[in-house]
Scaffold this active site. Structure first.
Site, short mmCIF file in Angstrom:
data_model
loop_
_atom_site.label_atom_id
_atom_site.label_comp_id
_atom_site.label_asym_id
_atom_site.label_seq_id
_atom_site.Cartn_x
_atom_site.Cartn_y
_atom_site.Cartn_z
N ARG A 112 -9.91 9.37 -9.26
CA ARG A 112 -8.71 9.06 -10.06
C ARG A 112 -8.53 10.12 -11.14
O ARG A 112 -9.14 10.05 -12.20
CB ARG A 112 -8.85 7.68 -10.70
CG ARG A 112 -8.70 6.53 -9.73
CD ARG A 112 -8.57 5.22 -10.48
NE ARG A 112 -8.40 4.08 -9.61
CZ ARG A 112 -7.23 3.66 -9.10
NH1 ARG A 112 -6.12 4.32 -9.40
NH2 ARG A 112 -7.17 2.61 -8.31
N SER A 116 -5.90 -0.57 -12.91
CA SER A 116 -6.74 0.19 -11.97
C SER A 116 -7.82 0.94 -12.73
O SER A 116 -7.56 1.94 -13.40
CB SER A 116 -5.87 1.17 -11.17
OG SER A 116 -4.93 0.48 -10.38
N TYR A 153 -7.35 9.08 -3.01
CA TYR A 153 -7.28 8.08 -1.95
C TYR A 153 -5.97 7.29 -1.94
O TYR A 153 -5.85 6.29 -1.24
CB TYR A 153 -8.47 7.12 -2.00
CG TYR A 153 -8.73 6.46 -3.34
CD1 TYR A 153 -7.77 5.68 -3.96
CD2 TYR A 153 -9.97 6.61 -3.97
CE1 TYR A 153 -8.03 5.06 -5.16
CE2 TYR A 153 -10.23 5.99 -5.19
CZ TYR A 153 -9.25 5.21 -5.77
OH TYR A 153 -9.50 4.60 -6.97
N CYS A 156 5.17 -5.71 4.18
CA CYS A 156 3.97 -5.72 3.34
C CYS A 156 3.85 -4.36 2.68
O CYS A 156 4.32 -3.35 3.22
CB CYS A 156 2.73 -6.01 4.21
SG CYS A 156 1.14 -5.83 3.38
N ASP A 157 3.22 -4.32 1.49
CA ASP A 157 3.09 -3.04 0.80
C ASP A 157 2.15 -2.08 1.53
O ASP A 157 2.21 -0.87 1.32
CB ASP A 157 2.62 -3.23 -0.65
CG ASP A 157 1.43 -4.15 -0.78
OD1 ASP A 157 1.36 -5.14 -0.03
OD2 ASP A 157 0.57 -3.90 -1.64
N CYS A 162 -4.38 10.52 -7.47
CA CYS A 162 -5.60 9.90 -6.93
C CYS A 162 -5.79 10.34 -5.48
O CYS A 162 -4.86 10.24 -4.67
CB CYS A 162 -5.52 8.39 -7.02
SG CYS A 162 -5.24 7.76 -8.69
#
Length: 398
Positions: A117, A105, A5, A261-262, A3
């Site tokens: 994607r 997603s 982005y 945090c992710d 993907c």
């Protein structure tokens, strides 16, 4: 998958000890053991990647086994965020059996989804993902549509919303994207959505959402709207981006490294490693507290904003991805546009909800009063609720 982005692909450069970025059973067991030992009555595990289904069903069967082994009577929820391309009947059976909540997603129809994607060979992933979505929905798996709002998809709110509904999705989450341009760190990446476009998107989406109400009740759940509603009825939002501070969870990477945090898997926000220390220490550390307080450190424009209690500055990451924002949330204008547009509607919904809550509380009180006094109140006596009616024609009918 490749993907365009994806902000996580470059994270592999941080883990050069091995080319196999897979969590071992030893790390898995230690993570679950610590979480179950220190957690409260309810514990949530969110399984993300990369792509978590690459670990195979056996990995997650082991995870459930360990949760049961180390559990102390707590309730446990598992969420799995996936691109959907590996989902099959075996996955559906497992996810249904153990009540996993799946975030799939899916950015919308084929031309929208395949814009960014796609697989490494350039082919779009839409058909594989849609096949996975249909399988999950037909199998009764709890599944939500997770849609990234980018510079292209932002043009098609109605097409995306109607498509998700046509597949059978009742729960949707829309995630606006802004990332720093790799080629020019002074600006946002080209696929990032602008504040004005996202504001327009939210307003159009809100109209679509409201148009599907039945007797004043939503028939579709949109996470941002649901979470925002909490702030209108004086409750704490379940979404971290709408809280005064964040830092209420941590991320455990495949090798046991723990991060705040992710969206902040970065060297400066590494808290330690669960194979050397404890999750409780990381969650209550000064460093994690510092991370959480970054959100509450707001620019003056935010502090003086009339919408502050419904926003609290938004997600911390959205303040730093585009340097031109000067530490304001990239979507500040978006939210102001949306609040101006939807505030009256949310206030009305909040008033109706509070009225219903009062009615429910009053009914419960009357039922309790009826039970406690039923031997003392005659059918023709005045009703104790004060209505002036006879008991048999008022609360006696409940």
């Amino acid at each position: 998958m490749a993907c365009e982005y994806c902000f996580y692909l470059k994270k592999r450069d941080m883990f050069t000890q091995t080319n196999i970025h897979r969590m071992t059973e030893e790390v898995l067991a230690e993570m679950i053991k610590q979480a179950m030992a220190r957690g409260g009555e309810h514990i949530s595990f969110g399984w993300q990647g990369g792509e978590p289904t690459l670990m195979g069903i056996s990995f997650f069967e082991k995870a459930v086994e360990l949760q049961q082994l180390y559990g102390r009577g707590q309730s446990v929820s598992n969420g799995l965020q996936t691109n959907g391309v590996l989902l099959n009947k075996e996955w559906a059976k497992f996810l249904k059996k153990y009540n996993f909540l799946v975030g799939l997603s899916l950015d919308g129809t084929e031309h929208i989804h395949n814009k960014y994607r796609h697989f490494k060979n350039g082919k779009g992933s839409w058909k594989r993902v849609v096949d996975g979505a249909k399988l999950m929905l037909d199998s009764g798996v709890a599944v939500n549509a997770l849609s990234v709002v980018n510079n292209y998809s932002v043009k098609f709110p109605q097409e995306i919303y109607q498509f998700h509904k046509s597949l059978g999705f009742d729960f949707m989450q829309f995630i606006p994207i802004v990332e720093t341009d790799v080629g020019d760190p002074k600006i946002a990446a080209p696929f990032s959505v602008t504040a004005k476009d996202y504001g327009d998107f939210l307003c159009r989406l809100f109209d679509l959402w409201q148009a599907d109400f039945v007797d004043g009740v939503p028939t579709t759940s949109i996470r941002y709207f649901d979470s925002l509603f909490f702030t209108y009825v004086g409750l704490e939002s379940p979404e971290c981006t709408l809280l005064k501070e964040c830092g209420t969870y941590v991320v455990v990477e495949h090798n046991g490294d723990v991060y705040s945090c992710d969206f902040f898997v970065e060297p400066e926000w590494k808290l330690g490693n669960i194979m050397q220390d404890d999750l409780t220490i990381f969650l209550n550390s000064d460093r994690q507290s510092e991370f959480g307080k970054m959100k509450s450190t707001l620019p003056e424009d935010c502090k003086n904003c009339k919408w502050l209690k419904h926003c609290w500055g938004g997600c911390t990451k959205d303040r730093i991805r585009d340097p031109r924002d000067k530490n304001l949330n990239h979507f500040c204008k978006s939210y102001k546009m949306f609040f101006d547009y939807a505030d009256t509607h949310f206030q009305k919904m909040a008033e109706e909800w509070k009225y219903q809550q009062q009615g429910m509380n009053r009914s419960m009180q009357l039922l309790e009063r009826k039970d406690s006094r039923k031997e003392k109140i005659g059918r023709n006596d005045p009703c104790p609720c004060g209505s002036g009616k006879k008991y048999k024609k008022c609360c006696g009918k409940i």
